[in-house]
Design a protein around this motif. Structure first.
Motif, PDB file in Angstrom:
ATOM      1  N   PRO A  12       0.837  -1.200   0.000  1.00  0.00           N
ATOM      2  CA  PRO A  12       0.000   0.000   0.000  1.00  0.00           C
ATOM      3  C   PRO A  12       0.868   1.245   0.000  1.00  0.00           C
ATOM      4  O   PRO A  12       1.795   1.364   0.816  1.00  0.00           O
ATOM      5  N   ALA A  13       0.577   2.167  -0.922  1.00  0.00           N
ATOM      6  CA  ALA A  13       1.417   3.343  -1.094  1.00  0.00           C
ATOM      7  C   ALA A  13       0.685   4.652  -0.855  1.00  0.00           C
ATOM      8  O   ALA A  13       1.327   5.698  -0.709  1.00  0.00           O
ATOM      9  N   TRP A  14      -0.639   4.611  -0.811  1.00  0.00           N
ATOM     10  CA  TRP A  14      -1.400   5.850  -0.683  1.00  0.00           C
ATOM     11  C   TRP A  14      -2.812   5.499  -0.253  1.00  0.00           C
ATOM     12  O   TRP A  14      -3.298   4.398  -0.526  1.00  0.00           O
ATOM     13  N   VAL A  15      -3.465   6.423   0.428  1.00  0.00           N
ATOM     14  CA  VAL A  15      -4.887   6.289   0.748  1.00  0.00           C
ATOM     15  C   VAL A  15      -5.581   7.591   0.400  1.00  0.00           C
ATOM     16  O   VAL A  15      -5.000   8.680   0.530  1.00  0.00           O
ATOM     17  N   GLU A  16      -6.827   7.457  -0.034  1.00  0.00           N
ATOM     18  CA  GLU A  16      -7.551   8.621  -0.541  1.00  0.00           C
ATOM     19  C   GLU A  16      -9.004   8.564  -0.087  1.00  0.00           C
ATOM     20  O   GLU A  16      -9.676   7.547  -0.248  1.00  0.00           O
ATOM     21  N   LEU A  17      -9.469   9.665   0.452  1.00  0.00           N
ATOM     22  CA  LEU A  17     -10.849   9.774   0.913  1.00  0.00           C
ATOM     23  C   LEU A  17     -11.707  10.433  -0.156  1.00  0.00           C
ATOM     24  O   LEU A  17     -11.325  11.478  -0.710  1.00  0.00           O
TER      25      LEU A  17
END
Length: 268
Positions: A12-17
Motif C-alpha cells: 500500500p502506497a497511498w490512501v484517498e478519501l
C-alpha cells in the motif's frame, strides 16, 4: 520522523478519501490527527493533500469530493505496481473488474481503479514522483490496510494472483483473520464479514492510522461527530477501534503493541 522514498510493488502506497463534504472531513481529520492540508489543482479538479507538520511536511493521504452524492463516502487504498496494464490484465483474469483504466495524474504518476470479486474497490499506483505517502508506520500516519469481505477463500486467491500475496491465518479478536505477506513482510489484512456485521454491509478496504492512545482518540472522534463501530479492543498487534467518520467513511485507529516501525512490519 524518517520519510518514505519508495514502496515495493504490491505494498500500500497511498490512501484517498472520497467525501460528500470535504470541508467537514478536513476539520474532522485535522482535529483528530493534527493533520495540515492544502489544495492541489490537477487539471480542472481540486485535490486535497493531508500532511504532517504543515505545508512542507510529508503527505499522509489525499481527499477529493465525491463525484456522485448518491455514492457512499469511503477511503480507497492504492497499491504500488511497476506495470499498470499488466496488473489490470491480471485483475481481469482473476475475475475482478477494471472501473477506470490507466490515467495519468499530471506530474505525479499513473493510476487505475479496480474492484475485486465481491466489488471492493482498490487502486493501482505507478509513481513518477512522489512515490506515494511521505510517511507511514508512524503516529498520525497510515500503518495498515484491511479488507472486509465474505468470500475469504476467493479473496485469498484473487489478491494472491494480482499482487503475489501469501495468505497467513491469524486468530485475532472474535474472527479468523488473514494476514497477507510478500516474502516475510506483512502487507495487508482481511477480516470476514459475518453475523457480527449489519446485514448487507458491502465489502470494502479501510486504512488504519497510528494513534498514541486508542481510547483517547476514539473518545475524541466521538466528540468531533464520529461514531464508534468497534470499541477499543486488544489484539496481539495492539489496541484498535473502528469508526465511522462524520462524512460516513469507515476508518480504523490502532495503538501498536510494538512501537517500532521496522518491528511492526516483520513480526512473525
Amino acid at each position: 520522523m524518517p520519510e518514505v522514498t519508495s514502496f515495493a510493488p504490491g505494498f500500500p502506497a497511498w490512501v484517498e478519501l472520497a467525501s460528500p463534504d470535504p470541508e467537514r472531513s478536513k476539520e474532522f481529520y485535522r482535529d483528530l490527527f493534527g493533520w495540515y492540508s492544502y489544495t492541489l489543482t490537477v487539471g480542472i479538479a481540486e485535490y486535497e493533500i493531508f500532511t504532517l507538520g504543515g505545508i512542507q511536511g510529508p503527505a499522509v493521504g489525499g481527499m477529493q469530493a465525491l463525484a456522485d452524492d448518491s455514492q457512499p463516502s469511503s477511503w480507497t487504498c492504492y497499491f504500488r505496481t511497476d506495470d499498470i496494464p499488466a496488473t489490470l490484465d491480471t485483475v481481469r483474469a482473476e475475475g475482478g473488474m477494471v472501473l477506470a483504466e490507466q490515467t495519468d495524474v499530471v506530474g505525479l504518476g499513473q493510476m487505475a481503479l479496480c474492484c475485486d470479486l465481491e466489488g471492493a474497490d482498490f487502486a493501482l499506483w505507478r509513481p513518477y514522483r512522489p512515490q506515494g505517502a511521505g510517511v507511514v508506520d508512524e503516529p498520525a500516519a497510515m500503518c495498515w490496510v484491511e479488507l472486509a469481505c465474505r468470500d475469504i477463500r476467493g479473496a485469498r486467491r484473487f489478491y494472491g494472483g494480482v499482487f503475489g500475496w501469501k495468505a497467513v491465518e491469524r486468530h485475532y479478536y472474535h474472527a479468523r483473520y488473514t494476514e497477507w505477506k510478500i516474502g516475510d513482510r506483512p502487507v495487508a489484512g482481511m477480516v470476514p464479514i459475518d453475523e457480527h456485521w449489519p446485514p448487507g454491509y458491502p465489502p470494502h478496504w479501510i486504512p488504519y492510522f497510528w494513534v498514541a492512545d486508542c481510547d483517547e482518540s476514539a473518545a475524541k472522534a466521538v466528540e468531533l461527530g464520529g461514531r464508534v463501530q468497534i470499541p477499543p479492543s486488544d489484539v496481539k498487534p495492539g489496541r484498535f477501534c473502528v469508526l465511522t467518520a462524520p462524512d460516513g467513511a469507515r476508518v480504523a485507529l490502532v495503538t501498536p503493541a510494538v512501537p517500532d516501525r521496522i518491528a511492526l512490519r516483520i513480526h512473525p
